[in-house]
Motif scaffolding. Structure first.
Motif, short mmCIF file in Angstrom:
data_model
loop_
_atom_site.label_atom_id
_atom_site.label_comp_id
_atom_site.label_asym_id
_atom_site.label_seq_id
_atom_site.Cartn_x
_atom_site.Cartn_y
_atom_site.Cartn_z
N GLU A 110 -8.43 -2.96 10.10
CA GLU A 110 -8.00 -4.38 9.20
C GLU A 110 -8.33 -4.04 7.91
O GLU A 110 -7.66 -4.51 6.95
N GLY A 111 -9.36 -3.16 7.39
CA GLY A 111 -9.91 -3.11 6.07
C GLY A 111 -10.28 -1.85 5.49
O GLY A 111 -10.77 -1.72 4.29
N PRO A 158 0.17 0.36 3.49
CA PRO A 158 0.03 -1.09 3.79
C PRO A 158 0.38 -1.29 5.27
O PRO A 158 1.67 -1.39 5.45
N THR A 159 -0.72 -1.69 6.12
CA THR A 159 -0.38 -2.42 7.39
C THR A 159 -1.53 -3.65 7.45
O THR A 159 -2.60 -3.39 6.65
N ASN A 160 -1.33 -4.31 8.44
CA ASN A 160 -2.28 -5.21 8.83
C ASN A 160 -3.43 -4.65 9.83
O ASN A 160 -4.84 -4.71 9.12
N ASP A 161 -3.10 -3.94 10.59
CA ASP A 161 -4.16 -3.21 11.36
C ASP A 161 -3.76 -2.08 12.00
O ASP A 161 -4.01 -1.92 13.23
N GLY A 162 -3.01 -0.93 11.07
CA GLY A 162 -2.33 -0.04 11.88
C GLY A 162 -3.36 1.23 11.37
O GLY A 162 -4.02 1.13 10.42
N PHE A 163 -3.44 2.13 12.41
CA PHE A 163 -4.44 3.30 12.05
C PHE A 163 -3.85 4.41 12.60
O PHE A 163 -3.07 4.45 13.48
N ILE A 164 -4.43 5.71 12.11
CA ILE A 164 -4.05 6.98 12.54
C ILE A 164 -5.30 7.10 13.63
O ILE A 164 -6.42 7.00 13.37
N GLY A 165 -4.88 7.77 14.84
CA GLY A 165 -5.91 7.99 15.87
C GLY A 165 -5.72 9.39 16.61
O GLY A 165 -4.60 9.54 16.98
N LEU A 166 -6.79 10.12 16.53
CA LEU A 166 -6.76 11.29 17.38
C LEU A 166 -8.19 10.83 18.25
O LEU A 166 -9.42 10.51 17.80
N GLY A 194 -6.17 -10.16 2.80
CA GLY A 194 -7.66 -9.58 2.74
C GLY A 194 -7.73 -8.39 3.91
O GLY A 194 -7.04 -8.39 4.92
N GLY A 195 -8.78 -7.66 3.68
CA GLY A 195 -9.11 -6.54 4.62
C GLY A 195 -10.48 -6.89 5.44
O GLY A 195 -10.82 -6.06 6.38
N ALA A 196 -10.99 -8.24 5.26
CA ALA A 196 -12.11 -8.31 6.34
C ALA A 196 -11.82 -8.61 7.64
O ALA A 196 -10.73 -9.18 7.83
N PRO A 197 -12.44 -8.34 8.59
CA PRO A 197 -12.18 -8.62 9.81
C PRO A 197 -11.99 -9.95 10.11
O PRO A 197 -12.46 -10.93 9.54
N ALA A 247 -9.52 -11.59 8.30
CA ALA A 247 -8.77 -12.27 7.30
C ALA A 247 -7.36 -11.78 7.51
O ALA A 247 -6.94 -10.45 7.76
N PRO A 248 -6.55 -12.66 7.40
CA PRO A 248 -4.99 -12.37 7.47
C PRO A 248 -4.53 -11.53 6.36
O PRO A 248 -5.20 -11.69 5.25
N GLY A 249 -3.48 -10.77 6.67
CA GLY A 249 -2.75 -10.24 5.40
C GLY A 249 -3.29 -8.58 5.28
O GLY A 249 -4.05 -8.24 6.03
N LEU A 250 -2.50 -8.19 4.28
CA LEU A 250 -2.57 -6.69 3.77
C LEU A 250 -3.78 -6.60 2.94
O LEU A 250 -3.43 -7.24 2.02
N PRO A 251 -4.87 -5.85 2.85
CA PRO A 251 -5.76 -5.32 1.83
C PRO A 251 -4.70 -4.68 0.88
O PRO A 251 -3.92 -3.65 1.14
N VAL A 252 -4.67 -4.90 -0.57
CA VAL A 252 -3.76 -4.18 -1.31
C VAL A 252 -4.57 -3.65 -2.74
O VAL A 252 -4.72 -4.03 -3.65
#
Lengths: 237, 235
Positions: free
Chosen positions: A70-71, A124-132, A164-167, A169-174
């Motif tokens: 998220e952040g 920019p994503t809300n809670d997207g991540f790259i993952g191996l 925001g990016g805090a756990p 918090a809604p929305g995209l951190p920018v």
């Protein structure tokens, strides 16, 4: 291409099984951002025991994963993997990894740390991540390539508007340069999380209105198709 | 190989006969036989896995150890011409290309085409293959700098390819900017108004999915992989 990579992998797995112990290794790891317009937050690269995982598809995210997805905050993961005697490189790119950019680091692994995991948030994503996720490090020296996909942590609604990016918090951190690359005034794509476990990300929707519309994300630049990152691992002689 | 060996044996037999027939003239050595030319031929089969993106005539090039594009680098002018307009002529004529071939025409969704390319006396070449998804601004699929030296006769390698973005033209999807049948617009344009870096393609958006100015519809959307490629050494 893929078959060629699989063959040495299978051989290496066989050797591990036969020798019965897992040796320390010297690795060079490169992570390349393959996307047209997505930035990666500080990357965590960690070699650990194969019994451990940073995340699992179909299971709820840990608090550490939520903070990262998220952040972009990997400090929780750093503490957690240190406690597990993992071998870790945090933030090899020294900040955001730009679209199409690559970062290379070396990693010395101790006996038993035979699984490699890599995570970073996608902006920019809300809670997207790259993952191996716990990729078995081949024992046979050579260069191996792995393509990795985009996951959704399932912890935040993909509203695609500034926030925001805090756990929690809604929305995209920018953070810069996203500040100037993300629109404003979006009404929000959704306020619901329909799958609260880690899953393959459905992708950004976006729109082509930078001052209104549903989303603050650009639909021609800030979408992606999998894979989103290429990891190249060189195992030294 | 077999033919060469037999030829060598019969030459040996002939020279023995000649030796026994002549007067022990040891200085009269037979002229050295020049080595026969060896052809290396590869059949490149390209199949279109998309639902609505014809592939432009495929460009195939054999060359030395080099790549003709790289994710994160600026596209060459030849690649820009291919990715924006579907014209492979500059690409296959790039400096360092030893042999090249072009597909006969566009490849429709679901269809495939086999293209043969041949070099003589060059066992360790590298191959580049590229084709445009024509209902896009500047997307292409391909491989570059793939080593062929270890491929035996009748051996093949198969791979599926993602869609790349040449980064030389903005993915506006607006009327007049897409050369494929969805638009019939402009192909190559020397102006570079995008990131100017090759990347993986973010996908087309289409008017059906919220890009109001787009001439594309849901029928033109794609996901990875978009192309199946098989390379077989046939000679």
């Amino acid at each position: 291409m893929k078959l060629k990579q699989l063959t040495p992998l299978m051989v290496a797995t066989g050797l591990t099984a036969m020798s019965g112990f897992a040796q320390a290794a010297e690795l060079e790891v490169t992570v390349q951002n393959l996307t047209r317009g997505i930035y990666f937050t500080p990357i965590l690269i960690t070699a650990h025991s194969p019994e451990q995982q940073l995340f699992n598809v179909g299971e709820a995210a840990s608090t550490e994963l939520q903070a990262m997805a998220e952040g972009g905050d990997i400090s929780g993961f750093e503490t957690a993997v240190d406690a597990l005697s993992a071998d870790t490189v945090a933030n090899p790119a020294g900040g955001l990894l730009m679209p199409t950019a690559a970062t290379t680091t070396t990693l010395s692994t101790m006996d038993g740390n035979t699984a490699l995991s890599i995570v970073a948030m996608m902006l920019p994503t809300n809670d997207g991540f790259i993952g191996l996720n716990s990729w078995m490090i081949p024992e046979e020296p050579g260069t191996y390539t792995v393509y990795i996909n985009a996951y959704d942590a399932g912890t935040e609604a993909n509203d695609e508007i500034r926030g925001g990016g805090a756990p929690g918090a809604p929305g995209l951190p920018v953070p810069p340069p996203l500040e100037d690359l993300v629109g404003t005034g979006g009404s929000g794509v959704t306020s619901e999380v329909t799958n609260a476990t880690v899953h393959i990300h459905p992708g950004n929707l976006g729109d082509n209105d930078t001052e209104a519309g549903m989303s603050d994300i650009s639909n021609t630049v800030q979408r992606w198709l999998n894979p989103v990152a290429m990891v190249t691992v060189t195992v030294s002689e | 190989m077999v033919i060469q060996k037999r030829f060598g044996l019969s030459m040996l037999a002939l020279s023995c006969l000649a030796l026994t027939a002549c007067d022990h003239n040891d200085d009269d050595e037979p002229a050295p036989v020049p080595p026969a030319d060896v052809s290396y031929s590869y059949e490149v089969t390209v199949q279109n896995l998309t639902q609505g993106q014809p592939l432009s005539p495929v460009g195939v090039a054999l060359h030395g150890d080099a790549v003709m594009w790289e994710v994160g680098m600026s596209a060459s002018a030849a690649l820009e011409v291919l990715a924006e307009g579907g014209d492979n002529s500059d690409f296959t004529a790039s400096e360092g290309v030893m042999a090249s071939a072009s597909g006969a025409g566009p490849i429709a969704p679901g269809s495939s085409e086999a293209i043969t390319v041949t070099v003589v006396n060059e066992p360790d070449t590298f191959i580049s293959v590229a084709t445009m998804l024509v209902n896009t601004n500047d997307s292409f699929a391909g491989i570059t700098g793939h080593a062929l030296g270890e491929l035996e006769v009748n051996q093949s390698m198969t791979m599926v390819l993602p869609v790349l973005d040449a980064g030389t033209e903005a993915n506006s999807e607006v009327a007049g900017t897409i050369p494929g049948p969805a638009d019939g617009g402009e192909g190559y344009n020397a102006e570079r108004d995008d990131a100017d870096l090759v990347s993986f393609h973010p996908g087309v958006v289409s008017a059906d999915d919220g890009l109001t100015m787009s001439v594309l519809t849901a029928a033109h959307r794609f996901d990875n992989p978009a192309v199946k490629l098989t390379i077989t050494r046939v000679e």
